[in-house]
Design an enzyme around this catalytic site. Structure first.
Site, PDB file in Angstrom:
ATOM      1  N   THR A   1      -3.170   5.395  -4.214  1.00 16.07           N
ATOM      2  CA  THR A   1      -2.051   6.119  -3.571  1.00 16.07           C
ATOM      3  C   THR A   1      -0.744   5.900  -4.320  1.00 16.07           C
ATOM      4  OG1 THR A   1      -1.826   4.243  -2.070  1.00 16.07           O
ATOM      5  CG2 THR A   1      -3.047   6.121  -1.261  1.00 16.07           C
ATOM      6  N   THR A   2      -0.499   4.647  -4.727  1.00 12.45           N
ATOM      7  CA  THR A   2       0.737   4.340  -5.469  1.00 12.45           C
ATOM      8  C   THR A   2       0.710   5.017  -6.836  1.00 12.45           C
ATOM      9  OG1 THR A   2       0.765   2.199  -4.350  1.00 12.45           O
ATOM     10  CG2 THR A   2       2.243   2.453  -6.218  1.00 12.45           C
TER      11      THR A   2
ATOM     12  N   ASP B   1      -9.194  -0.090   1.938  1.00 15.21           N
ATOM     13  CA  ASP B   1      -9.230   0.386   0.548  1.00 15.21           C
ATOM     14  C   ASP B   1     -10.538  -0.010  -0.129  1.00 15.21           C
ATOM     15  OD1 ASP B   1      -6.722   1.273   1.043  1.00 15.21           O
ATOM     16  OD2 ASP B   1      -5.716   0.219  -0.581  1.00 15.21           O
TER      17      ASP B   1
ATOM     18  N   ASP C   1       0.859  -1.190   0.000  1.00 14.71           N
ATOM     19  CA  ASP C   1       0.000   0.000   0.000  1.00 14.71           C
ATOM     20  C   ASP C   1       0.894   1.239   0.000  1.00 14.71           C
ATOM     21  OD1 ASP C   1      -2.657   1.333   0.394  1.00 14.71           O
ATOM     22  OD2 ASP C   1      -1.685   1.986   2.234  1.00 14.71           O
TER      23      ASP C   1
END
Length: 564
Positions: free
Chosen positions: A101-102, A397, A68
């Site tokens: 997010t990545t 998530d 994550d």
């Protein structure tokens, strides 16, 4: 005037403290971009279902294993000021939409890397920023154009979205079961108001416990409390529970001022203790009289009150967190009582069963079977603490993306399909721009392709062949075509049921662009040194005890001989 003369005479003018540093112009850009590229490189390999995990060990030796992006960047404790901004966008994206997010960090890194090429070609950063902002706005329009509107309460679509979010995680093999749990949880707490949906993910309590397997995870239509029943004589299970929620203590209140009671004989002690017991008994009588057979209290319960409650067959739990008490009120359909006198006028909470269960070595209280609960609990299990921690992050998530689709019911395909569509569309659109802004828009389009490129690399596919295949199929009008990394092939992502919320993609593009633009506008980095304290010999300093003469009360030191 003296300052002006000094500067004209080429004399040095000291503005900053000793040890301060300044990086200007091209060097400042290079330094900031290099730091951002390193951050993007760290998380790049963890993108997608075939992405690798990172093992993070903190100063205490605690281990976190995750892929994550937000968790990785939070745990590594970044120091470089420019890199910290990329950590911020991952954190913001996580809080806002829960996923992507990545992608946000990888895209920001690509935008800066491509901007560096233009800076080296003497394109001014302000022009790059203007071009990026226009391209970002246009990218949002293209994403909205290919998105598909769905029904906010379409369970099938919501499950696909939740499954897609968990495909990239450790829980991939159990994503079907967990997606089912997540969708049930979100639909339970969703409230409809004039056609609009409201979802507060905080109403979904997530409890985790190592032991058993991920398959043993479950949804509880009620609340799980990590507390024990207070008294051994109380029932361990109550069916058809009628629940009273208290945020006042079942104890004798101590006086605010110091009170003193003078007792002159043993009889008075007995009367005093009996009066205390009578007060506690009357408190318990009020609870029993209201018809409650379960009491959940935010504060303490006196030993004697516990005894009376046990005698009446009432199950009681004490010292419950305020947030849990609020969730209990929403789950059981009652309200929290501050004064016991108000209890008869309050509708008691209802649950099918309240019982104490042993989970591993701990005893927890389960409030199950609430009718139409507006707060539910997800109980997560896993083989070890590391596994269950990662399961919790994955479920977070999934909860967030299901909420995103409920609030804004538009979806796009996954697997790099929307990014490729936006990249090819931006290449055509950039021709409408004049001057050097066109170069910036083209670089923005190239940056969008960094997402499918990273997916292909992480899946072990040839990145160049994959990207050219993707481009050609998108140019033919196949807008849902992306990289199916599980099959290591370019295919229609809609058929593969890889679906993501539109709001996640919009957030990723917006956050990455803003971070890149802010860093590009920095042309001077001034780092001030920390204060080194007072210089030697200054007042208050005691180097070599040289300042002893100034110590109060010791000035002159009277002649000791006269004191003998």
């Amino acid at each position: 005037m003296s300052v002006q003369m000094a500067s004209q005479g080429k004399m040095p003018v000291v503005l900053l403290k000793d040890g301060s540093t300044e990086t200007k112009g091209r060097d400042a850009h290079k330094n900031n971009i290099a730091a951002s590229k390193i951050i993007a490189e760290i998380v790049r390999t963890s993108l997608g279902p075939r992405g690798m995990d990172k093992m993070l060990v903190d100063s205490l030796g605690d281990v976190t294993i995750t892929n994550d992006g937000a968790t990785i960047l939070k745990e590594i404790d970044v120091q470089h000021p420019a890199a910290k901004m990329l950590v911020e966008i991952s954190k913001t994206t996580d809080n806002e939409v829960g996923d992507g997010t990545t992608s946000a960090v990888v895209l920001a890194g690509a935008l800066l890397e491509n901007a560096e090429v233009l800076v080296n070609q003497d394109v001014h950063p302000t022009i790059i920023v203007d071009g990026y902002r226009k391209a970002s706005k246009q990218a949002g329009s293209f994403l909205a154009e290919i998105s598909e509107t769905v029904s906010a309460d379409d369970v099938d679509t919501l499950k696909k979205v939740a499954r897609t979010a968990m495909q990239t995680k450790l829980v991939k093999s159990d994503s079907d079961q967990l997606a089912d749990i997540v969708v049930q949880a979100v639909m339970s707490v969703t409230e409809k108001d004039d056609g609009d949906y409201k979802v507060d993910v905080d109403d979904i309590k997530v409890e985790k416990k190592a032991g058993a397997s991920i398959k043993n995870s479950e949804i509880v239509k009620g609340v799980v409390l990590d507390k024990e029943i207070v008294h051994g004589g109380m029932p361990r299970r109550v069916s058809n529970a009628r629940i009273a929620l208290l945020n006042s203590a079942l104890e004798i209140n101590k006086t605010e001022t110091d009170a003193k009671i003078n007792i002159s004989n043993p009889q008075q002690i007995k009367i005093f203790l009996e009066e205390e017991n009578r007060m506690l008994k009357s408190m318990v009588d009020k609870i029993v009289g209201s018809g409650a057979n379960v009491v959940l209290c935010q504060k303490g319960i006196d030993d004697m009150a516990q005894h009376y409650l046990a005698k009446a067959g009432v199950l009681a739990v004490r010292r419950i967190k305020e947030s849990d008490l609020t969730k209990l009120a929403k789950a059981t359909g009652t309200q929290i009582v501050t004064n016991l006198d108000d209890l008869p006028s309050v509708k008691l909470g209802v649950a099918e069963v309240v019982e104490e269960q042993k989970i591993e070595e701990d005893k927890w209280v389960f409030i199950r079977g609430c009718d139409n609960p507006k707060s539910v609990t997800i109980l997560l299990r896993g083989g070890s603490q590391r596994v269950v921690d990662e399961v919790e992050r994955s479920v977070h998530d999934a909860l967030m993306v299901v909420r995103d689709v409920t609030l804004r019911p538009s979806v796009v395909a996954g697997g790099g399909a929307p990014e490729t569509f936006v990249a090819t569309s931006l290449q055509n659109w950039s021709n409408t721009l004049d001057g050097r802004e066109q170069l910036a828009a083209e670089k923005f389009a190239d940056s969008m392709e960094s997402i499918p490129l990273a997916l292909a690399e992480n899946a072990g596919m040839d990145p160049i062949d994959t990207l050219t295949s993707l481009r050609s199929r998108h140019l033919k009008g196949e807008r849902w075509v992306g990289i199916d990394v599980t099959k290591a092939a370019v295919s229609d992502m809609k058929e593969s049921e890889i679906i993501e919320p539109l709001s996640v993609k919009l957030q990723v593009v917006m956050a990455a662009t803003e971070a890149a633009c802010m860093l590009l506008r920095i042309d001077d980095v001034i780092t001030t040194a920390k204060s080194a304290g007072p210089p030697p010999g200054a007042e208050g300093g005691m180097p070599g005890m040289g300042g002893m003469g100034g110590m109060p009360g010791m000035g002159g030191m009277p002649d000791m001989g006269g004191m003998m």
